[in-house]
Write an enzyme that holds these catalytic residues in place. Structure first.
Site, PDB file in Angstrom:
ATOM      1  N   LYS A 113       0.821  -1.216   0.000  1.00  0.00           N
ATOM      2  CA  LYS A 113       0.000   0.000   0.000  1.00  0.00           C
ATOM      3  C   LYS A 113       0.854   1.265   0.000  1.00  0.00           C
ATOM      4  CE  LYS A 113      -4.298  -1.919   1.541  1.00  0.00           C
ATOM      5  NZ  LYS A 113      -3.901  -3.344   1.732  1.00  0.00           N
TER       6      LYS A 113
HETATM    7  C1  PLP Z   1      -4.439  -4.429   1.074  1.00  0.00           C
HETATM    8  C2  PLP Z   1      -3.696  -5.692   0.984  1.00  0.00           C
HETATM    9  C3  PLP Z   1      -4.056  -6.717   0.077  1.00  0.00           C
HETATM   10  C4  PLP Z   1      -5.283  -6.625  -0.810  1.00  0.00           C
HETATM   11  O1  PLP Z   1      -5.143  -5.661  -1.818  1.00  0.00           O
HETATM   12  P1  PLP Z   1      -6.420  -5.107  -2.598  1.00  0.00           P
HETATM   13  O2  PLP Z   1      -5.930  -3.961  -3.399  1.00  0.00           O
HETATM   14  O3  PLP Z   1      -7.406  -4.679  -1.523  1.00  0.00           O
HETATM   15  O4  PLP Z   1      -6.964  -6.216  -3.429  1.00  0.00           O
HETATM   16  C5  PLP Z   1      -3.252  -7.840  -0.008  1.00  0.00           C
HETATM   17  N1  PLP Z   1      -2.172  -7.986   0.789  1.00  0.00           N
HETATM   18  C6  PLP Z   1      -1.810  -7.044   1.680  1.00  0.00           C
HETATM   19  C7  PLP Z   1      -0.616  -7.283   2.527  1.00  0.00           C
HETATM   20  C8  PLP Z   1      -2.538  -5.863   1.811  1.00  0.00           C
HETATM   21  O5  PLP Z   1      -2.174  -4.930   2.699  1.00  0.00           O
END
Ligand code: PLP
Length: 468
Positions: A113
């Protein structure tokens, strides 16, 4: 480039207009009017670029209301070796012939993120400065999103963050990550309840339109188009690293929750990046896997949403998913609205017609899911055979990736977090603690800055009114 809503509002808006917004006024999600095509000559030129240069090229196709020199400066101060630890920013790690991990988790909070949120912080500060405005970001987190938002917004002019988290329920590491921030514009509110209580408070505050307007309440959730756009870049970066020429195709496997990450892959593919398959991986919360296998999208209630060892994928509905369905339906906003507003609203599910379902193949999507036992097995197997320790989310991706490998097509699994974030499951799988990046050793001992709050909407409002 202009932006429209997936539910039929055809008002054309510029990037800067939608940057600070959540949903479109008609309840839809924003998408560009079209996806710019990247031709062979452009793709050839991009192959030689640094990550920041590549990001600038991709973003420029979608942002025409920020002067190029400014955008270039924002991008090159965001994607630096200093922040991400390597020159490549998202280096590829080879696991075995034809199977790679793309490292997206070397930013400040050790999860992918950061890739988008760090840029969002720079864009927010820029845009708010340009308008002479300020924004109070209100959010609820059980871990990943909140910390990524705080590290992106810390010290940014014109922005304050009020982040609600369930008091005493995050891991000591996650608490330390968030609560050790001493920046005066970051406010950690530890609510004496569970995550749902935090989320309900955020909703209640946001539904008070008078309060929301007066205190300029905003969000940074995953439906923000700028976040999705920033993620398109690393699909290109991964492709260039896994291939030698642009005649080759690759597949990507993506641990998915809210469908933000893989939706960026979908956009990259429609722009012309030679992606063969987009492999969607879920955990036991398999709303999306079910859809791609059956054509039925059925959101889950609380009782059917499981707490798993890949918690950032524990979702009951996927907030970005409407974007893909809009494209799948040939951008038919009337049909999209019928499915997401009428049918989903009335019965909590919808089913595509056989004709609509058949089109999924044209978009390259396949899917699979995994369980806690699968994660443990994948973590063990990958450590033993490849000498690499993966986190639980990446393990979900890797497990499903292996089910969809094809000879001659490299498979790139997106590494969405580092194992240090989820050490309990790593210990369960391997009998030892995962390595922690040097900068984060001992962060549990740092002084913490947070305010404990009751489950009380008014108390949160009062806090914002006093500190916002
Ligand atoms: C947010 C997140 C996901 C999922 O990603 P999306 O964009 O919501 O599909 C997967 N793995 C981790 C570690 C995350 O923080």
């Amino acid at each position: 480039m202009k932006y429209i809503s997936t539910r039929g509002d055809r008002t054309l808006r510029g990037f800067s207009e939608i940057l600070l917004e959540g949903l479109a006024p008609d309840g839809g999600l924003y998408l560009p009017t079209h996806y710019p095509k990247v031709d062979a000559a452009t793709l050839a030129r991009w192959r030689g670029l640094s990550y920041a240069e590549l990001a600038f090229e991709v973003l420029s196709l979608y942002i025409d209301d920020i002067p190029g020199a400014d955008l270039k400066r924002l991008v090159s101060s965001t994607y630096t070796e200093q922040v991400y630890g390597t020159k490549a920013i998202t280096p590829l790690k080879k696991l075995e012939d034809g199977l790679y991990l793309e490292a997206l988790s070397n930013g400040p909070t050790l999860a992918f993120k950061d890739m988008a949120m760090q840029l969002l912080g720079a864009l927010f500060e820029y845009e708010l400065g340009r308008r002479g405005e300020s924004l109070n970001i209100l959010g609820a987190t059980s871990g990943d999103t909140g910390s990524a938002a705080e590290y992106a917004m810390r010290g940014k002019k014109g922005v304050k963050v009020f982040m609600l988290s369930p008091h005493g329920r995050m891991s000591p590491f996650q608490q330390a990550q968030m609560f050790s921030l001493q920046d005066p514009n970051i406010h950690n509110l530890a609510v004496e309840g569970v995550f749902d209580d935090c989320q309900d408070i955020v909703k209640a505050v946001s539904n008070d339109l008078e309060f929301k307007r007066r205190w300029k309440i905003g969000t940074v959730n995953s439906i923000n188009w700028a976040r999705l756009l920033a993620q398109v870049v690393y699909y290109f970066a991964g492709y260039f690293q896994a291939t030698k020429t642009n005649d080759e195709r690759v597949s990507f496997a993506v641990p998915s929750g809210n469908f933000g990450n893989i939706c960026a892959g979908h956009v990259a593919r429609l722009m012309g990046l030679p992606i063969r398959r987009l492999v969607l991986a879920t955990n036991e919360n398999n709303v999306l896997d079910e859809f791609f296998r059956t054509g039925t999208y059925r959101v889950r209630g609380g009782a059917e949403t499981y707490e798993t060892s890949s918690p950032s994928m524990d979702i009951s509905k996927a907030s970005n998913f409407e974007r893909f369905v809009f494209d799948l339906l040939g951008r038919d906003a009337v049909r999209t609205k019928q499915l997401f507003q009428d049918e989903l609203g009335a019965k909590g599910s919808f089913t595509l017609t056989p004709d609509e379902f058949a089109r999924i193949a044209d978009y390259g999507f396949v899917s699979g899911s995994s369980t806690h036992a699968d994660r443990l097995a994948t973590i063990r197997d990958t450590a033993r055979r490849c000498g690499v320790v993966v986190d639980t989310h990446t393990a979900d991706g890797l497990k499903v990736a292996r089910e969809h490998r094809e000879a001659g097509t490299p498979m790139i699994v997106l590494e969405t977090a580092l194992p240090a974030k989820f050490s309990a499951t790593i210990v369960e799988a391997l009998g030892r603690e995962p390595e922690r990046p040097a900068a984060l050793v001992g962060i549990e001992q740092l002084p913490k800055r947070f305010k404990v709050m009751p489950v009380d909407v008014q108390a949160v409002k009062d806090y914002i009114a006093k500190n916002g």
